[in-house]
Design a protein around this motif. Structure first.
Motif, PDB file in Angstrom:
ATOM      1  N   VAL A 155       0.878  -1.173   0.000  1.00 61.15           N
ATOM      2  CA  VAL A 155       0.000   0.000   0.000  1.00 61.15           C
ATOM      3  C   VAL A 155       0.914   1.220   0.000  1.00 61.15           C
ATOM      4  N   HIS A 156       0.890   1.974  -1.087  1.00 58.78           N
ATOM      5  CA  HIS A 156       1.771   3.142  -1.166  1.00 58.78           C
ATOM      6  C   HIS A 156       0.970   4.419  -0.959  1.00 58.78           C
ATOM      7  N   VAL A 157       1.415   5.221  -0.008  1.00 61.41           N
ATOM      8  CA  VAL A 157       0.753   6.497   0.312  1.00 61.41           C
ATOM      9  C   VAL A 157       1.761   7.616   0.070  1.00 61.41           C
ATOM     10  N   ARG A 158       1.507   8.415  -0.916  1.00 55.06           N
ATOM     11  CA  ARG A 158       2.410   9.509  -1.277  1.00 55.06           C
ATOM     12  C   ARG A 158       1.885  10.804  -0.665  1.00 55.06           C
ATOM     13  N   ARG A 159       2.654  11.329   0.271  1.00 54.56           N
ATOM     14  CA  ARG A 159       2.312  12.622   0.867  1.00 54.56           C
ATOM     15  C   ARG A 159       3.496  13.563   0.627  1.00 54.56           C
ATOM     16  N   GLY A 160       3.956  14.262   1.632  1.00 51.31           N
ATOM     17  CA  GLY A 160       5.133  15.111   1.441  1.00 51.31           C
ATOM     18  C   GLY A 160       4.955  16.104   0.319  1.00 51.31           C
ATOM     19  N   ALA A 192      -5.039 -11.388   4.516  1.00 48.95           N
ATOM     20  CA  ALA A 192      -4.140 -10.487   3.798  1.00 48.95           C
ATOM     21  C   ALA A 192      -3.291  -9.700   4.793  1.00 48.95           C
ATOM     22  N   LYS A 193      -2.073  -9.417   4.398  1.00 52.99           N
ATOM     23  CA  LYS A 193      -1.170  -8.607   5.220  1.00 52.99           C
ATOM     24  C   LYS A 193      -0.757  -7.401   4.387  1.00 52.99           C
ATOM     25  N   PHE A 194      -0.986  -6.222   4.947  1.00 50.42           N
ATOM     26  CA  PHE A 194      -0.734  -4.988   4.209  1.00 50.42           C
ATOM     27  C   PHE A 194       0.582  -4.350   4.659  1.00 50.42           C
ATOM     28  N   TYR A 195       1.439  -4.097   3.695  1.00 51.20           N
ATOM     29  CA  TYR A 195       2.719  -3.446   3.968  1.00 51.20           C
ATOM     30  C   TYR A 195       2.608  -2.005   3.488  1.00 51.20           C
ATOM     31  N   ILE A 196       2.642  -1.096   4.452  1.00 48.38           N
ATOM     32  CA  ILE A 196       2.384   0.318   4.171  1.00 48.38           C
ATOM     33  C   ILE A 196       3.699   1.035   3.899  1.00 48.38           C
ATOM     34  N   PHE A 197       3.806   1.625   2.714  1.00 41.54           N
ATOM     35  CA  PHE A 197       4.987   2.390   2.307  1.00 41.54           C
ATOM     36  C   PHE A 197       4.579   3.853   2.152  1.00 41.54           C
ATOM     37  N   SER A 198       5.338   4.746   2.761  1.00 41.24           N
ATOM     38  CA  SER A 198       4.971   6.155   2.681  1.00 41.24           C
ATOM     39  C   SER A 198       6.186   7.040   2.946  1.00 41.24           C
ATOM     40  N   MET A 231       8.017  -3.301  -2.569  1.00 40.71           N
ATOM     41  CA  MET A 231       6.678  -3.308  -3.168  1.00 40.71           C
ATOM     42  C   MET A 231       6.606  -4.297  -4.320  1.00 40.71           C
ATOM     43  N   SER A 232       7.686  -4.378  -5.090  1.00 43.09           N
ATOM     44  CA  SER A 232       7.686  -5.282  -6.241  1.00 43.09           C
ATOM     45  C   SER A 232       7.680  -6.747  -5.824  1.00 43.09           C
ATOM     46  N   LEU A 233       8.031  -7.033  -4.581  1.00 44.73           N
ATOM     47  CA  LEU A 233       8.052  -8.403  -4.080  1.00 44.73           C
ATOM     48  C   LEU A 233       6.716  -8.837  -3.486  1.00 44.73           C
ATOM     49  N   CYS A 234       5.829  -7.873  -3.224  1.00 43.90           N
ATOM     50  CA  CYS A 234       4.520  -8.214  -2.670  1.00 43.90           C
ATOM     51  C   CYS A 234       3.696  -8.947  -3.725  1.00 43.90           C
ATOM     52  N   LYS A 235       2.763  -9.747  -3.258  1.00 45.71           N
ATOM     53  CA  LYS A 235       1.950 -10.522  -4.200  1.00 45.71           C
ATOM     54  C   LYS A 235       0.946  -9.640  -4.941  1.00 45.71           C
ATOM     55  N   HIS A 236       0.508  -8.575  -4.281  1.00 47.96           N
ATOM     56  CA  HIS A 236      -0.444  -7.653  -4.892  1.00 47.96           C
ATOM     57  C   HIS A 236      -0.058  -6.232  -4.493  1.00 47.96           C
ATOM     58  N   SER A 242       1.233   7.855  -8.325  1.00 50.67           N
ATOM     59  CA  SER A 242       2.658   8.138  -8.203  1.00 50.67           C
ATOM     60  C   SER A 242       3.445   7.204  -9.113  1.00 50.67           C
ATOM     61  N   SER A 243       4.386   7.756  -9.865  1.00 49.77           N
ATOM     62  CA  SER A 243       5.211   6.920 -10.731  1.00 49.77           C
ATOM     63  C   SER A 243       6.072   5.963  -9.912  1.00 49.77           C
ATOM     64  N   PHE A 244       6.397   6.344  -8.672  1.00 50.67           N
ATOM     65  CA  PHE A 244       7.210   5.489  -7.812  1.00 50.67           C
ATOM     66  C   PHE A 244       6.470   4.193  -7.479  1.00 50.67           C
ATOM     67  N   SER A 245       5.210   4.316  -7.042  1.00 45.69           N
ATOM     68  CA  SER A 245       4.463   3.094  -6.729  1.00 45.69           C
ATOM     69  C   SER A 245       4.000   2.383  -7.996  1.00 45.69           C
ATOM     70  N   TRP A 246       3.833   3.120  -9.096  1.00 46.63           N
ATOM     71  CA  TRP A 246       3.497   2.500 -10.374  1.00 46.63           C
ATOM     72  C   TRP A 246       4.559   1.470 -10.732  1.00 46.63           C
ATOM     73  N   TRP A 247       5.819   1.852 -10.612  1.00 47.55           N
ATOM     74  CA  TRP A 247       6.902   0.935 -10.957  1.00 47.55           C
ATOM     75  C   TRP A 247       7.008  -0.199  -9.946  1.00 47.55           C
ATOM     76  N   GLY A 248       6.730   0.071  -8.679  1.00 45.42           N
ATOM     77  CA  GLY A 248       6.719  -1.003  -7.698  1.00 45.42           C
ATOM     78  C   GLY A 248       5.741  -2.092  -8.080  1.00 45.42           C
ATOM     79  N   ALA A 249       4.587  -1.693  -8.621  1.00 40.82           N
ATOM     80  CA  ALA A 249       3.572  -2.659  -9.045  1.00 40.82           C
ATOM     81  C   ALA A 249       3.919  -3.288 -10.386  1.00 40.82           C
TER      82      ALA A 249
END
Length: 287
Positions: A155-160, A192-198, A231-236, A242-249
């Motif tokens: 789960v990618h949350v872009r703030r900042g 499901a287990k959610f890994y939060i990236f921000s 993020m790229s290693l997560c199953k979903h 964000s282009s950053f999380s786009w590439w992670g997926a």
């Protein structure tokens, strides 16, 4: 020869360099211009070479001069006094796929090129180029091990910096994340287990207190790219606009992955025309 302008953070750089790889696959000589980073500093500046070990073909001042130059280019005052070379300078900073750019040769190309349609047919080449280095900390290795052992969802949350741009604000709302996470909670019946990236860890801790959420910490500064790697290693994946999380997926090679993306990417009238979100991703509203 084409010269491709590079600017922005890691995700933007990856889109721009992917176009360079596509141009190369078409038999063209391609070089990149990274001189914008001498004028301003964005995130970790240019880092494709450091992160992925790419031996980038950098354009020289003379080569940039031969094809034209950007209005804000820092390359000495005498370059700015040169006539603007419209015939060899092509700019497209929209989010709409631009097919004609693939036919160009002998141009300075400025844009972000945020669509897999530019490079989908050379996917293997992109994957081989964007290969992350091995993890170098025990914390990163533990996250990777956990991610591999459960129904992991990034789960990618872009703030900042996103809080300052009106055309990016208010798209990935708490409701968007609630809906997307509920989709996986129901699919995996609470497993499901959610890994939060921000880039705002404290906000993430306050807004994702549930037991099935893990706030990923420790990847800041020069190690920020490790978030994309994990993020790229997560199953979903649940991505932000964000282009950053786009590439992670996109780099996630799970053949059964589900990627949820916001059905709105930018706050502009051309929204319905953009090609950012791949057709096999699930679009979800934030309303």
């Amino acid at each position: 020869m084409n010269i491709i302008w590079i600017d922005g953070g890691l995700g933007n750089q990856m889109f721009q360099y992917a176009l360079a790889l596509k141009q190369e696959s078409l038999g063209r000589e391609v070089k990149i211009d990274v001189t914008k980073y001498a004028e301003h500093h964005v995130h970790n500046d240019f880092e494709l070479d450091r992160v992925f070990g790419i031996e980038c073909p950098y354009a020289s001042v003379r080569e940039i001069k031969s094809l034209g130059y950007r209005k804000e280019n820092h390359l000495t005052n005498f370059l700015k006094k040169m006539p603007f070379c419209k015939k060899t300078f092509y700019s497209n900073e929209s989010y709409v796929f631009d097919e004609q750019v693939l036919k160009m040769d002998g141009y300075y190309l400025e844009g972000f090129w945020q669509s897999e349609r530019y490079f989908a047919d050379i996917k293997d080449k992109i994957l081989n180029t964007y290969r992350f280095p091995e993890f170098n900390t025990d914390v990163q290795k533990r996250y990777a091990e956990q991610i591999s052992q459960n129904y992991s969802v990034s789960v990618h949350v872009r703030r900042g910096d996103y809080l300052n741009y009106s055309y990016l604000q208010g798209i990935c709302t708490p409701h968007y994340y609630e809906q997307a996470m509920q989709f996986f909670r129901e699919k995996y019946r609470g497993k499901a287990k959610f890994y939060i990236f921000s880039n705002d860890i404290e906000w993430a801790k306050n807004n994702f207190p549930e037991d099935d959420c893990v706030i990923v910490e420790g990847n800041s500064g020069k190690d920020s790219f490790r978030d994309m790697q994990l993020m790229s290693l997560c199953k979903h994946n649940i991505v932000a606009n964000s282009s950053f999380s786009w590439w992670g997926a996109w780099l996630n090679q799970n053949k059964e992955k589900t990627v949820i993306a916001p059905n709105k990417w930018i706050n502009q009238e051309v929204e319905e025309k953009i090609d950012v979100i791949p057709v096999d991703w699930v679009k979800m509203s934030s309303i």
